[in-house]
Write a protein that holds these residues in place. Structure first.
Motif, PDB file in Angstrom:
ATOM      1  N   LEU A   8      -8.991  -5.189   4.819  1.00  0.00           N
ATOM      2  CA  LEU A   8      -8.129  -4.950   3.656  1.00  0.00           C
ATOM      3  C   LEU A   8      -8.447  -3.577   3.068  1.00  0.00           C
ATOM      4  O   LEU A   8      -9.604  -3.151   3.043  1.00  0.00           O
ATOM      5  CB  LEU A   8      -8.363  -6.009   2.581  1.00  0.00           C
ATOM      6  N   HIS A   9      -7.394  -2.929   2.594  1.00  0.00           N
ATOM      7  CA  HIS A   9      -7.575  -1.653   1.910  1.00  0.00           C
ATOM      8  C   HIS A   9      -6.459  -1.526   0.884  1.00  0.00           C
ATOM      9  O   HIS A   9      -5.289  -1.643   1.227  1.00  0.00           O
ATOM     10  CB  HIS A   9      -7.512  -0.505   2.931  1.00  0.00           C
ATOM     11  N   HIS A  10      -6.853  -1.304  -0.388  1.00  0.00           N
ATOM     12  CA  HIS A  10      -5.863  -1.279  -1.470  1.00  0.00           C
ATOM     13  C   HIS A  10      -4.928  -2.477  -1.409  1.00  0.00           C
ATOM     14  O   HIS A  10      -3.726  -2.356  -1.613  1.00  0.00           O
ATOM     15  CB  HIS A  10      -5.033   0.007  -1.430  1.00  0.00           C
ATOM     16  N   GLY A  11      -5.484  -3.628  -1.111  1.00  0.00           N
ATOM     17  CA  GLY A  11      -4.688  -4.856  -1.112  1.00  0.00           C
ATOM     18  C   GLY A  11      -3.942  -5.147   0.166  1.00  0.00           C
ATOM     19  O   GLY A  11      -3.475  -6.264   0.370  1.00  0.00           O
ATOM     20  N   ALA A  12      -3.794  -4.142   1.046  1.00  0.00           N
ATOM     21  CA  ALA A  12      -2.995  -4.349   2.256  1.00  0.00           C
ATOM     22  C   ALA A  12      -3.892  -4.588   3.465  1.00  0.00           C
ATOM     23  O   ALA A  12      -5.012  -4.078   3.529  1.00  0.00           O
ATOM     24  CB  ALA A  12      -2.106  -3.134   2.495  1.00  0.00           C
ATOM     25  N   ALA A  13      -3.383  -5.365   4.417  1.00  0.00           N
ATOM     26  CA  ALA A  13      -4.096  -5.568   5.678  1.00  0.00           C
ATOM     27  C   ALA A  13      -3.828  -4.361   6.563  1.00  0.00           C
ATOM     28  O   ALA A  13      -2.688  -4.116   6.958  1.00  0.00           O
ATOM     29  CB  ALA A  13      -3.622  -6.850   6.343  1.00  0.00           C
ATOM     30  N   ILE A  14      -4.885  -3.578   6.847  1.00  0.00           N
ATOM     31  CA  ILE A  14      -4.656  -2.389   7.669  1.00  0.00           C
ATOM     32  C   ILE A  14      -5.046  -2.605   9.117  1.00  0.00           C
ATOM     33  O   ILE A  14      -4.689  -1.818   9.981  1.00  0.00           O
ATOM     34  CB  ILE A  14      -5.377  -1.136   7.102  1.00  0.00           C
ATOM     35  N   ALA A  15      -5.773  -3.654   9.409  1.00  0.00           N
ATOM     36  CA  ALA A  15      -6.099  -3.941  10.805  1.00  0.00           C
ATOM     37  C   ALA A  15      -6.490  -5.401  10.925  1.00  0.00           C
ATOM     38  O   ALA A  15      -6.963  -6.015   9.962  1.00  0.00           O
ATOM     39  CB  ALA A  15      -7.260  -3.063  11.266  1.00  0.00           C
ATOM     40  N   GLU A  16      -6.275  -5.947  12.133  1.00  0.00           N
ATOM     41  CA  GLU A  16      -6.672  -7.324  12.381  1.00  0.00           C
ATOM     42  C   GLU A  16      -6.934  -7.446  13.864  1.00  0.00           C
ATOM     43  O   GLU A  16      -6.160  -6.922  14.669  1.00  0.00           O
ATOM     44  CB  GLU A  16      -5.566  -8.281  11.952  1.00  0.00           C
ATOM     45  N   GLY A  17      -8.032  -8.080  14.242  1.00  0.00           N
ATOM     46  CA  GLY A  17      -8.264  -8.241  15.671  1.00  0.00           C
ATOM     47  C   GLY A  17      -9.708  -8.511  16.002  1.00  0.00           C
ATOM     48  O   GLY A  17     -10.497  -8.907  15.137  1.00  0.00           O
TER      49      GLY A  17
ATOM     50  N   ASP B 134     -10.911   1.232  15.382  1.00  0.00           N
ATOM     51  CA  ASP B 134      -9.597   1.614  14.853  1.00  0.00           C
ATOM     52  C   ASP B 134      -9.740   2.842  13.953  1.00  0.00           C
ATOM     53  O   ASP B 134     -10.510   2.824  12.990  1.00  0.00           O
ATOM     54  CB  ASP B 134      -9.040   0.415  14.061  1.00  0.00           C
ATOM     55  N   PRO B 135      -9.020   3.918  14.236  1.00  0.00           N
ATOM     56  CA  PRO B 135      -9.174   5.153  13.457  1.00  0.00           C
ATOM     57  C   PRO B 135      -8.914   4.972  11.966  1.00  0.00           C
ATOM     58  O   PRO B 135      -9.637   5.524  11.126  1.00  0.00           O
ATOM     59  CB  PRO B 135      -8.113   6.083  14.058  1.00  0.00           C
ATOM     60  N   LEU B 136      -7.920   4.156  11.633  1.00  0.00           N
ATOM     61  CA  LEU B 136      -7.586   3.936  10.223  1.00  0.00           C
ATOM     62  C   LEU B 136      -8.737   3.232   9.505  1.00  0.00           C
ATOM     63  O   LEU B 136      -9.110   3.578   8.378  1.00  0.00           O
ATOM     64  CB  LEU B 136      -6.308   3.088  10.145  1.00  0.00           C
ATOM     65  N   VAL B 137      -9.334   2.237  10.180  1.00  0.00           N
ATOM     66  CA  VAL B 137     -10.457   1.502   9.604  1.00  0.00           C
ATOM     67  C   VAL B 137     -11.647   2.440   9.413  1.00  0.00           C
ATOM     68  O   VAL B 137     -12.314   2.418   8.373  1.00  0.00           O
ATOM     69  CB  VAL B 137     -10.852   0.317  10.512  1.00  0.00           C
ATOM     70  N   LEU B 138     -11.873   3.280  10.405  1.00  0.00           N
ATOM     71  CA  LEU B 138     -12.984   4.225  10.306  1.00  0.00           C
ATOM     72  C   LEU B 138     -12.786   5.158   9.124  1.00  0.00           C
ATOM     73  O   LEU B 138     -13.713   5.413   8.349  1.00  0.00           O
ATOM     74  CB  LEU B 138     -13.097   5.050  11.602  1.00  0.00           C
ATOM     75  N   GLU B 139     -11.595   5.592   8.956  1.00  0.00           N
ATOM     76  CA  GLU B 139     -11.306   6.534   7.884  1.00  0.00           C
ATOM     77  C   GLU B 139     -11.432   5.874   6.511  1.00  0.00           C
ATOM     78  O   GLU B 139     -12.018   6.426   5.582  1.00  0.00           O
ATOM     79  CB  GLU B 139      -9.881   7.060   8.067  1.00  0.00           C
ATOM     80  N   CYS B 140     -10.881   4.680   6.388  1.00  0.00           N
ATOM     81  CA  CYS B 140     -10.830   4.035   5.075  1.00  0.00           C
ATOM     82  C   CYS B 140     -12.139   3.370   4.671  1.00  0.00           C
ATOM     83  O   CYS B 140     -12.441   3.260   3.500  1.00  0.00           O
ATOM     84  CB  CYS B 140      -9.762   2.950   5.056  1.00  0.00           C
ATOM     85  N   TYR B 141     -12.881   2.880   5.631  1.00  0.00           N
ATOM     86  CA  TYR B 141     -13.965   1.998   5.225  1.00  0.00           C
ATOM     87  C   TYR B 141     -15.286   2.319   5.910  1.00  0.00           C
ATOM     88  O   TYR B 141     -16.277   2.627   5.252  1.00  0.00           O
ATOM     89  CB  TYR B 141     -13.570   0.538   5.507  1.00  0.00           C
ATOM     90  N   LEU B 142     -15.298   2.232   7.201  1.00  0.00           N
ATOM     91  CA  LEU B 142     -16.586   2.242   7.879  1.00  0.00           C
ATOM     92  C   LEU B 142     -17.206   3.631   7.940  1.00  0.00           C
ATOM     93  O   LEU B 142     -18.423   3.773   7.897  1.00  0.00           O
ATOM     94  CB  LEU B 142     -16.449   1.673   9.288  1.00  0.00           C
ATOM     95  N   GLY B 143     -16.361   4.674   8.037  1.00  0.00           N
ATOM     96  CA  GLY B 143     -16.915   6.015   8.178  1.00  0.00           C
ATOM     97  C   GLY B 143     -17.347   6.250   9.612  1.00  0.00           C
ATOM     98  O   GLY B 143     -17.528   5.313  10.394  1.00  0.00           O
TER      99      GLY B 143
END
Ligand code: ATP
Ligand code: MG
Lengths: 330, 242
Positions: free
Chosen positions: B211-220, B228-237
């Motif tokens: 989840l990021h800003h309330g939205a599901a940005i990835a699942e799996g 996932d590039p988006l997950v890396l950018e938003c959360y994990l680094g």
């Protein structure tokens, strides 16, 4: 006796000794002592009823005089007007008190009126009822309702007509019966749910507990018990005045024993009554003796004594005493 | 056939803020799932929607094929979903055993049976030796396990765990991971956990929802999600890649 299974051996002996000495007390005690003991039992009983609401379920009622008054007036009116005996009257009083309890509980618990606001609601109901009884012709208005004392009925113990001994054993039975009932409730599912609601309502709901139903059961049982105390009061004193029985000071008086004795404990209300009632009576005697007739003298000393007790044992005398006596269950 | 838990287009707003934004996902029975995401992503709010604390402003939630969105918390627990609170809420004035027993009373109406069942749950969570202590006197790791024990004592089919490993030392975390693995393997319990401790997430979860800003940005699957590039950018680094 499975409800007392949690007691250790020493506690059981003490309880048995306590009950036996009270059962035999009339052999030695004079009329005055008996009357004080009756008062103690009465306040221990009412304290037990109130403790279900506050000590177990965590709901602050400052209007329990309402239920006592209703139990008293309903049974007394049925007796004086229709000759209905006190046992039937007691059940009628219970029904009326429970109806009021249900109304208060429903309003408070359904609409989330909690804490001190719930307490205000209970006060309001008691006050309105007092005013209503002040103006109700049928029960003698503010002038009071009197139960006739007739010589030919003097030995109708089944109609609660009799001397101090009858009321002594009746009050003792009430106190011990309430202790047994509260011990059984505390050990039952509902007792655990009351404590859960008292501790944390949101956590209780997350464990599948219907908080509304659980609180309603507390108010219904508590109001029924208090009303039985009222029926006893009516037939013991033989006179009822709205300004006395429904008064807020009565509600306060009722909650002191369980608070001083130990909120939420089974023995607390009894111990509290054994401390406070003799203290009050003793202060009356002492102030008269000393010629201190200024109004409020007794109240000042009583207040100081309360403060001292609460200072020594902030969570109640019983939890403190239980430790001292080594009665903690292992 | 419908899924064990089906969440479809669920949204929850607090005045201006959309805390959960059109989230959909599903769970199969008997597995462990994780929800991750930065602080304030809406994870706890999503739990509160599942647990009946809030009704969603939009969307549907079905548990074992029955709609549950908007039911009261007690009804949802009765249906078989138990939850822990991120900020633990033990019954502080009661003993550890009584805390668990109150949970167990849901399925065991007889107090003696409930006490028996509660005892077993406490043993599982290594709290048996502390059963007589007041909950208020427990340390944080113990409180977290008590929170789990109490929820488990209601014998749920689905257990929602909100950051039960936050603030614990690695040895404590490993202990909880082991307990959860054993539970899922033996009893077929389904677990949905919110967790920041990635070590635990990777050790436990079969699937991850981000989840990021309330939205599901990835699942799996975990290995895919953490790349996932988006997950890396938003959360994990970037460091999570190493
Ligand atoms: N009852 C509420 N009223 C108003 N806003 C709220 C409420 N509950 C949560 N929020 C807001 O919703 C957003 C999501 O909060 P939430 O607690 O769900 O995040 P989270 O992902 O659990 O974060 P964390 O990792 O810090 O626990 C936050 O901005 C929070 O301030
Ligand atoms: Mg959270």
């Amino acid at each position: 006796m499975s409800v007392f299974a949690a007691l250790n051996g020493r506690a059981r002996w003490l309880l048995a000794l306590f009950v036996a000495s009270l059962a035999l007390a009339p052999v030695a005690a004079d009329r005055y002592i008996l009357s004080v003991l009756i008062l103690i039992f009465y306040f221990a009983y009412l304290g037990q009823a109130w403790n279900i609401m506050m000590g177990f379920a965590g709901q602050l009622s400052l209007g329990h005089s309402l239920y006592v008054g209703l139990g008293a007036y309903v049974a007394a009116a049925l007796w004086t007007k229709f000759g209905v005996g006190p046992w039937a009257g007691m059940f009628a009083g219970m029904a009326v008190a429970m109806a009021f309890g249900a109304a208060i509980g429903w309003l408070g618990f359904r609409f989330g009126i909690a804490g001190v606001y719930f307490a205000l609601l209970t006060i309001a109901f008691a006050e309105f009822t007092r005013i209503a009884f002040d103006h109700m012709d049928w029960t003698g208005r503010a002038g009071g309702l009197f139960l006739p004392v007739r010589a030919e009925q003097a030995h109708q113990w089944w109609n609660l007509r009799g001397g101090p001994l009858l009321f002594y054993y009746l009050a003792l039975a009430l106190m011990l019966g309430a202790l047994w009932l509260c011990a059984a409730l505390r050990a039952a599912r509902i007792g655990h749910y009351w404590l859960a609601v008292r501790e944390d309502e949101a956590a209780a709901r997350a464990l599948g507990i219907d908080v509304f139903a659980v609180k309603m059961k507390a108010v219904l049982i508590s109001s029924a018990m208090a009303s039985v105390g009222g029926t006893f009061y009516a037939f013991y004193y033989n006179n009822l005045f709205p300004a006395q029985i429904f008064d807020m000071s009565r509600s306060i008086e009722m909650i002191l024993a369980p608070i001083v004795g130990g909120l939420g404990t089974l023995i607390g209300p009894i111990l509290g009554a054994f401390i406070l009632t003799p203290l009050g009576e003793g202060l009356i005697a002492a102030t008269e003796e000393a010629g201190l007739s200024a109004p409020g003298t007794k109240a000042v000393f009583y207040g100081l004594a309360l403060m001292a007790i609460v200072w020594v044992a902030p969570s109640g005398v019983w939890p403190w005493l239980r430790r001292k006596l080594g009665l903690e269950t292992p | 056939m419908s899924r064990f838990l089906e969440v479809a287009h669920v949204t929850k707003r607090f005045r201006g803020l959309t805390a959960v934004d059109d989230v959909s996902f599903g769970l199969e029975k008997g597995a462990i799932y994780a929800i991750i995401g930065p602080n304030g992503a809406g994870k706890t709010t999503l739990f509160n929607l599942l647990a009946g604390v809030y009704a969603p402003d939009a969307g549907h939630i079905a548990f074992e094929g029955t709609p549950i969105a908007g039911l009261a918390p007690e009804k949802i627990c009765q249906a078989g979903i138990a939850r822990t609170f991120q900020i633990v809420r033990p019954f502080p004035g009661l003993s550890v055993l009584e805390n668990a027993k109150i949970g167990a009373l849901l399925r065991h109406r007889d107090p003696a049976d409930a006490e028996q069942a509660a005892g077993e749950t406490l043993r599982r969570l290594d709290l048996w030796d502390k059963r007589r202590q007041l909950a208020a006197s427990l340390t944080l790791p113990d409180r977290k396990r008590l929170e789990m024990a109490r929820a488990l004592a209601t014998e749920p089919k689905l257990l929602l765990l909100d950051e039960v490993m936050a603030g614990l030392r690695p040895t404590e975390t490993d202990r909880i991971v082991a307990i959860l693995k054993a539970l899922a393997a033996e009893s077929g319990l389904t677990v949905l956990l919110i967790e920041h401790v990635m070590r635990a997430v990777m050790a436990l979860a079969e699937r991850i929802l981000v989840l990021h800003h309330g939205a599901a940005i990835a699942e799996g699957e975990p290995t895919a999600v953490v790349r996932d590039p988006l997950v890396l950018e938003c959360y994990l680094g970037a460091e999570a890649l190493e």
